[in-house]
Scaffold this motif. Structure first.
Motif, PDB file in Angstrom:
ATOM      1  N   ASP A  76     -30.806   4.939  16.824  1.00 42.76           N
ATOM      2  CA  ASP A  76     -29.457   5.067  17.372  1.00 42.76           C
ATOM      3  C   ASP A  76     -29.166   4.025  18.453  1.00 42.76           C
ATOM      4  O   ASP A  76     -28.008   3.719  18.724  1.00 42.76           O
ATOM      5  CB  ASP A  76     -29.256   6.467  17.969  1.00 42.76           C
ATOM      6  N   ALA A 132     -30.656   6.262   8.129  1.00 40.34           N
ATOM      7  CA  ALA A 132     -29.387   6.011   8.817  1.00 40.34           C
ATOM      8  C   ALA A 132     -28.808   4.643   8.454  1.00 40.34           C
ATOM      9  O   ALA A 132     -27.583   4.439   8.514  1.00 40.34           O
ATOM     10  CB  ALA A 132     -29.594   6.108  10.328  1.00 40.34           C
ATOM     11  N   GLN A 337     -25.742  14.216   6.977  1.00 41.18           N
ATOM     12  CA  GLN A 337     -25.472  12.818   7.306  1.00 41.18           C
ATOM     13  C   GLN A 337     -23.975  12.535   7.366  1.00 41.18           C
ATOM     14  O   GLN A 337     -23.499  11.859   8.283  1.00 41.18           O
ATOM     15  CB  GLN A 337     -26.161  11.895   6.299  1.00 41.18           C
ATOM     16  N   SER A 340     -22.345  14.185  10.571  1.00 39.08           N
ATOM     17  CA  SER A 340     -22.845  13.831  11.897  1.00 39.08           C
ATOM     18  C   SER A 340     -22.018  12.720  12.534  1.00 39.08           C
ATOM     19  O   SER A 340     -21.529  11.822  11.852  1.00 39.08           O
ATOM     20  CB  SER A 340     -24.309  13.373  11.812  1.00 39.08           C
ATOM     21  N   ASP A 341     -21.910  12.782  13.837  1.00 39.09           N
ATOM     22  CA  ASP A 341     -21.333  11.683  14.607  1.00 39.09           C
ATOM     23  C   ASP A 341     -22.248  10.467  14.436  1.00 39.09           C
ATOM     24  O   ASP A 341     -23.467  10.574  14.625  1.00 39.09           O
ATOM     25  CB  ASP A 341     -21.271  12.093  16.082  1.00 39.09           C
ATOM     26  N   PRO A 342     -21.696   9.303  14.060  1.00 37.26           N
ATOM     27  CA  PRO A 342     -22.547   8.127  13.842  1.00 37.26           C
ATOM     28  C   PRO A 342     -23.436   7.781  15.033  1.00 37.26           C
ATOM     29  O   PRO A 342     -24.511   7.200  14.857  1.00 37.26           O
ATOM     30  CB  PRO A 342     -21.530   7.008  13.559  1.00 37.26           C
ATOM     31  N   ARG A 345     -26.530   9.824  14.428  1.00 39.92           N
ATOM     32  CA  ARG A 345     -27.012   9.924  13.053  1.00 39.92           C
ATOM     33  C   ARG A 345     -28.504   9.642  12.931  1.00 39.92           C
ATOM     34  O   ARG A 345     -29.208  10.300  12.162  1.00 39.92           O
ATOM     35  CB  ARG A 345     -26.208   8.984  12.146  1.00 39.92           C
ATOM     36  N   MET A 349     -31.011  12.394  11.347  1.00 38.63           N
ATOM     37  CA  MET A 349     -31.818  12.105  10.168  1.00 38.63           C
ATOM     38  C   MET A 349     -33.309  12.129  10.488  1.00 38.63           C
ATOM     39  O   MET A 349     -34.140  12.427   9.620  1.00 38.63           O
ATOM     40  CB  MET A 349     -31.428  10.740   9.583  1.00 38.63           C
TER      41      MET A 349
END
Length: 421
Positions: A76, A132, A337, A340-342, A345, A349
């Protein structure tokens, strides 16, 4: 309708994903070749010791349990393409070092154990980044299709890799197979470095203050993520133990040889491959009932395998069970996936990978203990019924809550008044 949009291979129209998929096909096939050669070498060195083989598996999965959530945090915060490049180079270097030791005749059991720990550590950071990264390559609209195609080539490699490895081991030994695996990582690296960064759909990276606990708090506030992950935890722990149940089923129940056992494994893998292609038609986030329904089907089918009266019926049921296994895993993957908020993510994951890959070896200890006392069929019955029960709880819990609310006395309502109108 645009034929490209209707095609099950529509994600391959995206150049970056095409490069990614090509590199992964070669790399994953090499990985499965390595798994077979590594296990064969351990058994050869230890006189068919199941304890040594179990230790090797445990050492490879322990870093996944301990480090995957931190791998999600890195995914992230940093460039996923760079993380994947470094991870593949590290895996290739480890494989090359082990191959050199084997070819030189200097390999020892502790070398294999050390390699397992090293590879498990790299996987703890590679898996969440890879999962991701697919969303960055194709965007949310094509994500279900791209994820399904990824599962398809993984299943195909799971069928082809061991078969090719067996032939190569018989012809040349384990060393050359390990050398080929080391070279296969270069295909993944080449695909990554040939991509166009400007074509990627990148989310704003998480800040330095955003850590693993923030990702877990985010998931906790999202019941639509918690429920499928909890269902995956139960089924992953008790239901996904086919690497343990199938050999014992073949050998102790049907009394078959290694070739017949291989056909049972192939039937299961073929069902998984069919499911992966079936899910390429998915165009959006699957509904909660899709996840629960596929879990229900899995529980029924695994239980039925435990009752299979003969080898042929077991093979047919295993093909169907393989289909349900992959369909359920993909439904959970797509639901969490795409929901989810990027910015979170990678960590979401990572939690998915931790549950899917980390809990199965722990469940194998329990299922193995059960089968040692009650036979091979008991492991399938236990996994199937536990999965079925978990799916029924998820399916019926909302209805039971609504029913309890509707039958509760309304204390705010006025008491009826008797008398004439």
């Amino acid at each position: 309708m645009d034929k490209t949009q209707a095609s099950p291979f529509r994600s391959l129209a995206v150049r970056n994903f095409r490069l990614f998929a090509a590199g992964q096909v070669v790399s994953v096939a090499g990985t499965w070749m390595m798994v077979v050669s590594q296990d064969w070498l351990v058994l050869d060195m230890t006189g068919d010791s199941a304890t040594a083989l179990g230790t090797l598996t445990a050492l490879q999965f322990t870093p996944v349990l301990l480090l995957t959530l931190y791998g999600g945090r890195l995914a992230d915060r940093y460039d996923k393409r760079l993380l994947l490049t470094v991870a593949n180079l590290a895996s290739g270097a480890l494989a090359l070092g082990l191959a050199v030791l084997v070819l030189a005749g200097d390999v020892r059991l502790w070398h294999l154990y050390l390699f397992a720990v090293g590879l498990g550590t790299v996987n703890a950071f590679e898996v969440p980044a890879r999962m991701a990264f697919v969303a960055e390559l194709v965007g949310p609209d094509l994500l279900p299709n791209a994820s399904a195609l990824s599962a398809a080539y993984f299943s195909a490699a799971r069928v082809a890799g061991p078969a090719v490895s067996g032939l190569l081991i018989s012809a040349a030994g384990t060393g050359p197979v390990m050398l080929l695996n080391a070279a296969s990582y270069l295909a993944a690296v080449a695909g990554l470095r040939m991509m166009r960064p400007g074509d990627m759909v990148r989310a704003e990276p998480a800040g330095r203050a955003s850590g693993v606990l923030d990702g877990l708090r985010y998931v906790r506030t999202r019941p639509d993520l918690v429920v499928p992950l909890a269902l995956l935890a139960v089924i992953g722990l008790l239901g996904f133990n086919f690497q343990l149940t199938l050999p014992l089923l073949a050998k102790t129940v049907f009394h078959t040889d290694a070739t017949a056992f291989g056909l049972l494994t192939t039937a299961f893998a073929a069902g998984s491959l069919f499911a992966a292609f079936a899910t390429t038609a998915r165009r959006g986030r699957p509904a909660a009932r899709t996840v629960t329904g596929s879990a229900l089907a899995f529980g029924v089918l695994e239980t039925a395998v435990g009752f299979a009266p003969g080898y042929l019926s077991a093979a047919v049921l295993l093909c169907l069970t393989g289909f349900a296994t992959m369909y359920f895993a993909q439904a959970v993957n797509h639901r969490i996936q795409l929901g989810s908020d990027p910015r979170f993510r990678g960590r979401v994951m990572a939690l998915y990978a931790l549950i899917l890959q980390g809990l199965t070896p722990l469940g194998a200890l329990l299922v193995g203990w059960l089968m040692a006392r009650h036979g091979a069929r008991s492991g399938l019955w236990a996994g199937g019924t536990a999965s079925l029960t978990a799916a029924l709880v998820v399916l019926l819990a909302p209805r039971l809550r609504r029913g309890s609310r509707s039958t509760a006395p309304d204390t705010a309502a006025p008491a009826p008044v008797s008398g004439r109108r």
